[in-house]
Design a protein around this motif. Structure first.
Motif, PDB file in Angstrom:
ATOM      1  N   GLU A 196       0.753  -1.129  -0.068  1.00  0.00           N
ATOM      2  CA  GLU A 196       0.065   0.141   0.135  1.00  0.00           C
ATOM      3  C   GLU A 196       0.906   1.173   0.139  1.00  0.00           C
ATOM      4  O   GLU A 196       2.007   1.198   0.684  1.00  0.00           O
ATOM      5  N   ILE A 197       0.628   2.169  -0.712  1.00  0.00           N
ATOM      6  CA  ILE A 197       1.323   3.443  -0.965  1.00  0.00           C
ATOM      7  C   ILE A 197       0.329   4.619  -0.507  1.00  0.00           C
ATOM      8  O   ILE A 197      -0.688   4.704  -1.571  1.00  0.00           O
ATOM      9  N   GLY A 198       0.756   4.999   0.540  1.00  0.00           N
ATOM     10  CA  GLY A 198      -0.055   6.449   0.862  1.00  0.00           C
ATOM     11  C   GLY A 198       0.380   7.749   0.240  1.00  0.00           C
ATOM     12  O   GLY A 198       1.624   8.026   0.518  1.00  0.00           O
ATOM     13  N   VAL A 199      -0.319   8.462  -0.510  1.00  0.00           N
ATOM     14  CA  VAL A 199       0.013   9.527  -1.239  1.00  0.00           C
ATOM     15  C   VAL A 199      -0.790  10.901  -0.682  1.00  0.00           C
ATOM     16  O   VAL A 199      -1.827  10.785  -0.793  1.00  0.00           O
ATOM     17  N   VAL A 200       0.047  11.729  -0.221  1.00  0.00           N
ATOM     18  CA  VAL A 200      -0.707  12.861   0.187  1.00  0.00           C
ATOM     19  C   VAL A 200      -0.160  14.271  -0.766  1.00  0.00           C
ATOM     20  O   VAL A 200       1.068  14.373  -0.987  1.00  0.00           O
ATOM     21  N   ARG A 201      -1.137  14.682  -1.396  1.00  0.00           N
ATOM     22  CA  ARG A 201      -0.810  15.912  -2.151  1.00  0.00           C
ATOM     23  C   ARG A 201       0.016  16.795  -1.208  1.00  0.00           C
ATOM     24  O   ARG A 201      -0.398  17.342  -0.187  1.00  0.00           O
ATOM     25  N   PRO A 202       1.068  17.519  -1.690  1.00  0.00           N
ATOM     26  CA  PRO A 202       2.014  18.388  -1.052  1.00  0.00           C
ATOM     27  C   PRO A 202       0.980  19.484  -0.438  1.00  0.00           C
ATOM     28  O   PRO A 202       1.225  19.926   0.880  1.00  0.00           O
ATOM     29  N   TYR A 203       0.225  20.228  -1.115  1.00  0.00           N
ATOM     30  CA  TYR A 203      -0.581  21.224  -0.474  1.00  0.00           C
ATOM     31  C   TYR A 203      -1.794  20.807   0.456  1.00  0.00           C
ATOM     32  O   TYR A 203      -2.195  21.751   1.079  1.00  0.00           O
ATOM     33  N   ALA A 204      -1.824  19.684   0.504  1.00  0.00           N
ATOM     34  CA  ALA A 204      -2.951  19.130   1.562  1.00  0.00           C
ATOM     35  C   ALA A 204      -2.226  19.298   2.824  1.00  0.00           C
ATOM     36  O   ALA A 204      -2.738  19.466   4.105  1.00  0.00           O
TER      37      ALA A 204
ATOM     38  N   ARG B  91       0.786  30.805   1.152  1.00  0.00           N
ATOM     39  CA  ARG B  91       1.846  32.022   1.702  1.00  0.00           C
ATOM     40  C   ARG B  91       2.187  31.480   3.082  1.00  0.00           C
ATOM     41  O   ARG B  91       1.523  31.388   3.983  1.00  0.00           O
ATOM     42  N   ALA B  92       3.237  31.973   3.260  1.00  0.00           N
ATOM     43  CA  ALA B  92       3.928  31.826   4.454  1.00  0.00           C
ATOM     44  C   ALA B  92       4.041  33.295   5.465  1.00  0.00           C
ATOM     45  O   ALA B  92       3.632  34.258   4.656  1.00  0.00           O
ATOM     46  N   ASN B  93       4.096  33.224   6.550  1.00  0.00           N
ATOM     47  CA  ASN B  93       4.032  34.559   7.379  1.00  0.00           C
ATOM     48  C   ASN B  93       4.949  35.350   7.383  1.00  0.00           C
ATOM     49  O   ASN B  93       5.190  36.349   7.941  1.00  0.00           O
ATOM     50  N   TYR B  94       6.387  34.542   6.935  1.00  0.00           N
ATOM     51  CA  TYR B  94       7.497  35.191   6.796  1.00  0.00           C
ATOM     52  C   TYR B  94       8.091  35.331   5.536  1.00  0.00           C
ATOM     53  O   TYR B  94       8.111  34.316   4.707  1.00  0.00           O
ATOM     54  N   HIS B  95       9.056  36.090   5.513  1.00  0.00           N
ATOM     55  CA  HIS B  95       9.419  36.152   4.097  1.00  0.00           C
ATOM     56  C   HIS B  95      10.897  35.227   4.352  1.00  0.00           C
ATOM     57  O   HIS B  95      11.974  35.602   4.889  1.00  0.00           O
ATOM     58  N   LEU B  96      10.750  33.926   3.294  1.00  0.00           N
ATOM     59  CA  LEU B  96      11.855  33.128   3.505  1.00  0.00           C
ATOM     60  C   LEU B  96      12.322  32.756   2.311  1.00  0.00           C
ATOM     61  O   LEU B  96      11.874  32.431   1.413  1.00  0.00           O
ATOM     62  N   GLU B  97      13.845  33.192   2.037  1.00  0.00           N
ATOM     63  CA  GLU B  97      14.503  33.245   0.952  1.00  0.00           C
ATOM     64  C   GLU B  97      15.229  31.767   0.975  1.00  0.00           C
ATOM     65  O   GLU B  97      14.856  30.811   1.993  1.00  0.00           O
ATOM     66  N   LEU B  98      15.681  31.161  -0.264  1.00  0.00           N
ATOM     67  CA  LEU B  98      16.194  29.741  -0.004  1.00  0.00           C
ATOM     68  C   LEU B  98      17.177  29.570   0.996  1.00  0.00           C
ATOM     69  O   LEU B  98      17.232  28.677   1.530  1.00  0.00           O
ATOM     70  N   GLU B  99      18.052  30.745   0.971  1.00  0.00           N
ATOM     71  CA  GLU B  99      19.290  30.784   1.847  1.00  0.00           C
ATOM     72  C   GLU B  99      19.057  31.045   3.403  1.00  0.00           C
ATOM     73  O   GLU B  99      19.831  30.801   4.088  1.00  0.00           O
TER      74      GLU B  99
ATOM     75  N   VAL C 101       9.088  18.188  -0.310  1.00  0.00           N
ATOM     76  CA  VAL C 101       7.922  18.733  -0.692  1.00  0.00           C
ATOM     77  C   VAL C 101       8.456  19.852  -1.745  1.00  0.00           C
ATOM     78  O   VAL C 101       9.742  20.410  -1.704  1.00  0.00           O
ATOM     79  N   PRO C 102       7.577  20.362  -2.378  1.00  0.00           N
ATOM     80  CA  PRO C 102       7.943  21.886  -3.211  1.00  0.00           C
ATOM     81  C   PRO C 102       8.444  22.995  -2.206  1.00  0.00           C
ATOM     82  O   PRO C 102       7.938  23.108  -1.015  1.00  0.00           O
ATOM     83  N   LEU C 103       9.132  23.925  -2.713  1.00  0.00           N
ATOM     84  CA  LEU C 103       9.613  24.969  -1.838  1.00  0.00           C
ATOM     85  C   LEU C 103       8.425  25.736  -1.227  1.00  0.00           C
ATOM     86  O   LEU C 103       8.588  25.921  -0.046  1.00  0.00           O
ATOM     87  N   GLY C 104       7.360  26.146  -2.021  1.00  0.00           N
ATOM     88  CA  GLY C 104       6.305  26.710  -1.373  1.00  0.00           C
ATOM     89  C   GLY C 104       5.711  26.202  -0.212  1.00  0.00           C
ATOM     90  O   GLY C 104       5.493  26.865   0.665  1.00  0.00           O
ATOM     91  N   VAL C 105       5.558  24.777  -0.331  1.00  0.00           N
ATOM     92  CA  VAL C 105       4.846  23.935   0.810  1.00  0.00           C
ATOM     93  C   VAL C 105       5.923  23.960   2.118  1.00  0.00           C
ATOM     94  O   VAL C 105       5.462  24.313   3.272  1.00  0.00           O
ATOM     95  N   ALA C 106       7.204  23.836   1.890  1.00  0.00           N
ATOM     96  CA  ALA C 106       8.110  23.900   2.910  1.00  0.00           C
ATOM     97  C   ALA C 106       8.189  25.358   3.478  1.00  0.00           C
ATOM     98  O   ALA C 106       8.310  25.373   4.840  1.00  0.00           O
ATOM     99  N   ARG C 107       7.955  26.330   2.839  1.00  0.00           N
ATOM    100  CA  ARG C 107       8.107  27.785   3.403  1.00  0.00           C
ATOM    101  C   ARG C 107       6.766  27.883   4.380  1.00  0.00           C
ATOM    102  O   ARG C 107       6.974  28.603   5.291  1.00  0.00           O
ATOM    103  N   VAL C 108       5.608  27.297   3.853  1.00  0.00           N
ATOM    104  CA  VAL C 108       4.326  27.604   4.662  1.00  0.00           C
ATOM    105  C   VAL C 108       4.857  26.519   5.962  1.00  0.00           C
ATOM    106  O   VAL C 108       4.222  27.180   7.181  1.00  0.00           O
ATOM    107  N   LEU C 109       5.170  25.630   5.706  1.00  0.00           N
ATOM    108  CA  LEU C 109       5.445  24.568   6.876  1.00  0.00           C
ATOM    109  C   LEU C 109       6.385  25.162   8.084  1.00  0.00           C
ATOM    110  O   LEU C 109       6.260  25.365   9.075  1.00  0.00           O
ATOM    111  N   ILE C 110       7.447  25.749   7.518  1.00  0.00           N
ATOM    112  CA  ILE C 110       8.430  26.659   8.234  1.00  0.00           C
ATOM    113  C   ILE C 110       7.917  27.838   8.971  1.00  0.00           C
ATOM    114  O   ILE C 110       7.988  27.634  10.204  1.00  0.00           O
TER     115      ILE C 110
END
Length: 124
Positions: A13-21, A28-36, A77-86
């Motif tokens: 069984e493979i559980g797939v969760v869509r990144p934006y879920a 949109r993140a509440n912080y301005h997060l650059e790659l670095e 996860v995509p960068l946009g998702v990581a920014r929101v999670l961070i």
């Protein structure tokens, strides 16, 4: 002689969760997060155990400062998702978002940053 089709069954069984879920559809993140931008776990937050596994991973990975790009890679996860999670982790007081040099800073600050990057690359 008729050949009967045999349905294929997945071996696991493979559980797939869509990144934006993971972000509840937020982009949109509440912080301005650059790659670095560096993120580190707050010392007092190490005892906290957030419900969301991704926030737990961010806390674990950021015991030593990690960039937003590194965190996105480790979470796969995509960068946009990581920014929101961070941003969520920072809002919860679990991590510190370290200030980075932005386009509004002076040319001297940019030069200092570039010299630090060049020095780091030479050490590799």
């Amino acid at each position: 002689m008729a050949v009967e089709a045999i349905p294929l069954q997945p071996t696991e069984e493979i559980g797939v969760v869509r990144p934006y879920a993971l972000t509840g559809g937020r982009t949109r993140a509440n912080y301005h997060l650059e790659l670095e931008t560096l993120i580190s776990t707050k010392a007092g937050a190490l005892l906290a155990v957030p419900d969301q596994i991704e926030l737990q991973v961010i806390m674990e990975e950021c015991r030593t400062p990690q960039s937003v790009a590194e965190i996105a890679s480790r979470l796969r996860v995509p960068l946009g998702v990581a920014r929101v999670l961070i941003s969520d982790a920072a809002d919860a007081g679990l991590v510190t978002v370290h200030r980075t040099v932005s386009g509004d800073e002076s040319a001297e600050a940019h030069l200092t940053l570039m010299e630090r990057v060049l020095s780091g690359l030479r050490r590799l």
